[in-house]
Write a protein that holds these residues in place. Structure first.
Motif, PDB file in Angstrom:
ATOM      1  N   ASN A 102       6.274   1.944   8.300  1.00 59.63           N
ATOM      2  CA  ASN A 102       6.222   0.564   7.825  1.00 59.63           C
ATOM      3  C   ASN A 102       7.131   0.324   6.620  1.00 59.63           C
ATOM      4  O   ASN A 102       6.891  -0.545   5.813  1.00 59.63           O
ATOM      5  N   ARG A 318       2.552  -1.518  -0.830  1.00 57.77           N
ATOM      6  CA  ARG A 318       2.487  -2.468   0.276  1.00 57.77           C
ATOM      7  C   ARG A 318       3.872  -3.043   0.511  1.00 57.77           C
ATOM      8  O   ARG A 318       4.585  -3.387  -0.428  1.00 57.77           O
ATOM      9  N   ASP A 320       5.409  -5.927   2.935  1.00 59.72           N
ATOM     10  CA  ASP A 320       5.126  -7.003   3.886  1.00 59.72           C
ATOM     11  C   ASP A 320       6.430  -7.612   4.384  1.00 59.72           C
ATOM     12  O   ASP A 320       7.071  -8.392   3.693  1.00 59.72           O
ATOM     13  N   SER A 322       6.698  -9.676   6.823  1.00 63.27           N
ATOM     14  CA  SER A 322       6.537 -10.974   7.474  1.00 63.27           C
ATOM     15  C   SER A 322       7.108 -12.109   6.630  1.00 63.27           C
ATOM     16  O   SER A 322       7.440 -13.174   7.150  1.00 63.27           O
ATOM     17  N   SER A 323       7.237 -11.880   5.333  1.00 66.73           N
ATOM     18  CA  SER A 323       7.772 -12.948   4.491  1.00 66.73           C
ATOM     19  C   SER A 323       9.276 -12.811   4.273  1.00 66.73           C
ATOM     20  O   SER A 323       9.885 -13.621   3.563  1.00 66.73           O
ATOM     21  N   SER A 351       7.808  -9.031   0.874  1.00 68.42           N
ATOM     22  CA  SER A 351       6.983  -8.889  -0.322  1.00 68.42           C
ATOM     23  C   SER A 351       6.579  -7.433  -0.519  1.00 68.42           C
ATOM     24  O   SER A 351       6.407  -6.700   0.453  1.00 68.42           O
ATOM     25  N   THR A 383      -6.019  -3.544  11.764  1.00 65.54           N
ATOM     26  CA  THR A 383      -4.959  -2.818  11.077  1.00 65.54           C
ATOM     27  C   THR A 383      -4.538  -1.651  11.954  1.00 65.54           C
ATOM     28  O   THR A 383      -5.371  -0.860  12.387  1.00 65.54           O
ATOM     29  N   GLY A 408       1.210  -2.169   5.040  1.00 64.24           N
ATOM     30  CA  GLY A 408       2.331  -3.050   5.308  1.00 64.24           C
ATOM     31  C   GLY A 408       2.001  -4.066   6.372  1.00 64.24           C
ATOM     32  O   GLY A 408       0.921  -4.068   6.961  1.00 64.24           O
ATOM     33  N   LYS A 409       2.934  -4.977   6.537  1.00 66.01           N
ATOM     34  CA  LYS A 409       2.850  -5.933   7.629  1.00 66.01           C
ATOM     35  C   LYS A 409       4.214  -5.904   8.265  1.00 66.01           C
ATOM     36  O   LYS A 409       5.218  -6.064   7.569  1.00 66.01           O
ATOM     37  N   GLN A 410       4.260  -5.641   9.552  1.00 66.59           N
ATOM     38  CA  GLN A 410       5.563  -5.443  10.158  1.00 66.59           C
ATOM     39  C   GLN A 410       5.620  -6.076  11.540  1.00 66.59           C
ATOM     40  O   GLN A 410       4.588  -6.353  12.158  1.00 66.59           O
ATOM     41  N   GLU A 461      -0.788  -5.948  10.585  1.00 62.43           N
ATOM     42  CA  GLU A 461      -1.061  -5.121   9.405  1.00 62.43           C
ATOM     43  C   GLU A 461      -1.013  -3.656   9.818  1.00 62.43           C
ATOM     44  O   GLU A 461      -1.596  -3.267  10.832  1.00 62.43           O
TER      45      GLU A 461
END
Ligand code: HEM
Lengths: 541, 206
Positions: A102, A318, A320, A322-323, A351, A383, A408-410, A461
């Motif tokens: 991630n 973390r 992220d 997605s942003s 982020s 998650t 993370g968000k991927q 997530e």
């Protein structure tokens, strides 16, 4: 030990603990006679093969191989070269060429860019010939000048911001893009913290980002930060523990050893386990006798690495995605920092959250790790755990280990329910950092990996767990008993194990307290009654 | 009339008071280990608890030997004679100043209630404490000793904690009952000096 000896030993221990100041056990310095001798049997600056200019890395390698004529065969077998690891136990084919994480997610369609950390000279195209001996980049590990890796990074013309999220254009002119290979070749030597660190401190795009226990602060570590690597600590370098024979380096994140039952290895050297130097009863006789009783279930790292990112370099907790891709009103890329100067948002990378002095998470771990790859189906509802560390309290091979959790968000393929790679680097419209188009960037990466992509992008997530091994504090910096042995200690969330202080049956505690408390209240009331009766009697009299 | 009788021998008094001190100390350190509060810190509490444990076990070994060789163990032979009268005395009759239903003597220095309570300390609670405590201490040797399949640390610890609660409860009541002699300090004086004032008639019995 007899009971009496035990008592004496305990008293002695207390006295020793109170009196003894922690002492650094530095490597013995060389005697004057030894120091006067040449450091190595071969001085490369005197070899006639190297007394000339070299056009490229591979040309230098050819010169190296003219003497070290078996070196390429050894290196070609190494994980540093193959970036591929077949886990015999799980049957999974892993390694950088196959896993998904991630941070930068996947090597697919990013090969030549990721390959700045590969020990090859010119992996510049998507396809790379892993059998070419002249591609072995000897300098990657044997440079002693500390300048090579940075120059190597700059040979490939990527966007500067691929590494320098924010950069100073005026300095770009000074960047050396063509190393003086002859000069570097005449100064080769053994790998050092610096050569290993050039890649391993910077995993996933920057100092300390991924691991938290590996960053540039180790180059000048005080013993409190790392008892092994500190110059005035043990003064060791990476390969003292990660023993390397025939160019095969011991120690692996894909198949680590949770518990090394073999103990001290005086003649053979380190197996990249604590036990191979410190043995199976690592605490001295003068220490609390219970310490050695911990080693069956607690990894050394758990007490001796009290926190990670302790050297002043923050680590990401973390990431992220997605942003990512937002532009400001003027259509420019955005960078936002927190009050400590850490980048918490960038158009390129989305982020981020960071931490220093991060307390690890603790998990049961038996050394077996399963990874998700681009081939696996995921459940996007919760998650997604990118790697799963096996183990549990009933498995005798498991011990409680510290891990860094990177959340993370991927992006994913929302229709096929798979993880995806993203073409981040490059100078075309498929590169995410060029056009900020998820669809194109994912399609390019999945095509390179030979995996299907539905065109439906989602985000999920994710969580990745990285066992912690470095930044080992000396005795004085290790955890103390009460850090775990208390009601809300560090092990509070670790299942399936009882240890004093944890508390377990609240009902028994409650009943016990009621019993003692009831007895106390009873005798106090009774006593009061006796006094009252006595006063009444004496009043009457 | 009362008569002064030498009731508690020197060893007995030494044993009694060092045991009292050790048990109080072990309750303080033990319940800290258990996580109820932080006083000395876990490690000092654990080390001191262990040292005190060895001391207490040694003391018990000596005390058992002493009781066996002097025949004083007979003092703990249970008797149910006037047991309920004694219980009523301590809870109610004592308030009205009624006489103690049991007359002590050199040969029967504990009343039946004491005998039952002290005997259950000797045969139930003390062994529970030291067996569970010793198992606790040697946790890492369960494997080599072949005990591992039969024991779990949480059960051993719980047995130890339950016994610790019981002995602490005993301690509280015991300390209070000390104040119920002829005078507030009569009993405690007897355990310090060895000499007790017993009722004449019963003293003659001996
Ligand atoms: C011969 C007697 C005893 C022995 C051998 C013994 C031994 C031990 C040991 C080994 C521990 C575990 C500490 C550790 O991790 O090392 C312990 C805990 C403890 N002890 Fe004792 N002890 C004895 C007597 C007592 C007494 C007299 C009391 C109380 C009045 C007591 C109360 C406790 C308590 C409450 C704990 C905490 C248990 C838990 O939370 O798991 N112990 N003892």
């Amino acid at each position: 030990m007899s009971p009496l000896q035990k008592i004496l030993a305990s008293v002695l221990t207390l006295a020793v603990c109170a009196l003894a100041a922690p002492e650094a056990n530095a490597k013995p310095p060389l005697s004057a006679a030894l120091a006067a001798l040449p450091a190595s049997t071969a001085d490369h600056s005197q070899f006639k093969e190297l007394q000339r200019e070299f056009e490229s890395g591979s040309e230098l390698t050819r010169a190296c191989l003219s003497c070290h004529n078996q070196a390429a065969k050894q290196v070609h077998a190494s994980k540093h070269w193959k970036w591929e690891f077949v886990n015999g136990k799980t049957g999974q084919t892993l390694g950088k060429r196959h896993v998904v994480n991630n941070t930068l997610m996947s090597i697919a369609a990013n090969g030549p860019y990721c390959a700045r950390c590969h020990i090859s000279n010119e992996w510049t195209e998507a396809k790379f010939d892993f059998t070419d001996p002249n591609q072995v980049d000897c300098l990657a590990c044997h440079d002693t000048t500390g300048t090579y890796t940075s120059m190597k990074m700059h040979q490939l013309r990527s966007k500067c911001s691929a590494c320098h999220v924010e950069f100073d254009k005026s300095k770009a002119r000074n960047v050396v893009r063509r190393p003086d290979f002859g000069e570097l070749g005449r100064h080769v030597g053994k790998p050092s913290l610096q050569t290993c660190g050039a890649c391993h401190f910077n995993s996933d795009g920057g100092n300390g980002i991924k691991h938290g226990d590996l960053d540039s602060s180790l180059l000048n570590a005080a013993p409190e930060l790392d008892a092994h690597m500190a110059k005035d600590g043990a003064g060791l370098t990476c390969f003292n523990c990660h023993k390397t024979r025939r160019h095969q380096t011991l120690g692996s994140r894909y198949a680590p050893q949770s518990k090394d039952p073999k103990g001290k290895n005086v003649l053979g050297g380190s197996r990249a386990t604590c036990e191979s130097c410190h043995g199976l009863a690592p605490h001295p006789k003068t220490a609390n006798a219970k310490l050695n009783d911990h080693v069956d279930r607690i990894a050394c790292q758990t007490c001796h690495i009290p926190a990670i990112a302790r050297g002043g370099v923050p680590t990401k907790t973390r990431w992220d995605w997605s942003s990512a891709g937002r532009l400001d009103k003027a259509g420019k890329e955005i960078i936002t920092r927190d009050d400590k100067g850490r980048i918490i948002y960038s158009t390129q990378r989305g982020s981020a959250e960071w931490a220093e002095n991060l307390v690890p998470d603790y998990v049961w771990f038996n050394g077996e790790v399963k990874y998700l790859t681009l081939n696996d189906k995921i459940n996007p509802a919760g998650t997604v755990r990118l790697n799963v560390l096996s183990g549990g309290p009933d498995d005798p091979k498991s011990r409680i280990w510290p891990v860094k959790t990177l959340r993370g968000k991927q992006p994913i393929d929302a229709e096929n329910a798979t993880l995806v790679g993203v073409r981040l680097f490059g100078k075309d419209e498929n590169a995410f950092w060029e056009a900020y188009d998820w669809n194109k960037a994912i399609a390019a990466s999945m095509a390179d990996a030979g995996r299907p992509f539905s065109g439906k992008v989602g985000f999920v997530e994710t969580e990745m767990r990285i066992p912690v091994n470095h930044m080992v504090a000396p005795e004085s910096g290790a955890l103390s008993c009460g850090d775990c042995h208390s009601r809300n200690g560090r092990m509070a969330t670790v299942p399936g194990i009882y240890y004093p202080g944890r508390g377990i049956y609240w009902l028994i505690d409650l009943l016990g307290l009621l019993l003692v408390g009831g007895a106390l209240a009873g005798v106090l009331a009774h006593g009061a009654l006796r006094i009252a009766v006595k006063f009444r009697k004496s009043g009457k009299a | 009339m009362t008569q002064r009788v030498y009731l508690f021998a020197r060893f007995e008094r030494f044993w009694h008071w060092s045991q009292a001190g050790l048990i109080i100390f072990m309750a303080v350190t033990g319940f800290e280990i258990h996580g109820f509060y932080t006083l000395l810190g876990f490690e000092p509490a654990q080390e001191l608890h262990t040292i005190a444990a060895w001391a207490l076990i040694s003391l018990w070994v000596f005390a058992i030997f002493w009781h066996a060789t002097t025949g004083e163990w007979k003092q703990y032979i249970p008797s149910f004679d006037r047991l309920f009268a004694i219980m009523r005395y301590y809870s109610v009759d004592i308030l009205t100043g009624a006489p103690h239903p049991y007359k002590k003597s050199r040969l029967h220095k504990h009343n039946p209630l004491q005998r039952i309570v002290y005997l259950s300390l000797w045969v139930l609670i003390n062994p529970a404490l030291w067996i569970s405590g010793a198992l606790y201490y040697y946790y890492n040797d369960w494997g080599p000793w072949g005990l591992a399949p039969y024991l779990k640390l949480e059960y051993v610890a719980t047995a130890h904690v339950v016994a610790a609660f019981l002995i602490t409860t005993f301690l509280v009541i015991h300390v209070y009952l000390i104040t119920t002699g002829h005078t507030l300090f009569a009993y405690i004086k007897a355990m310090i000096t060895g000499w007790a004032d017993l009722d004449e008639d019963s003293a003659q019995e001996s």
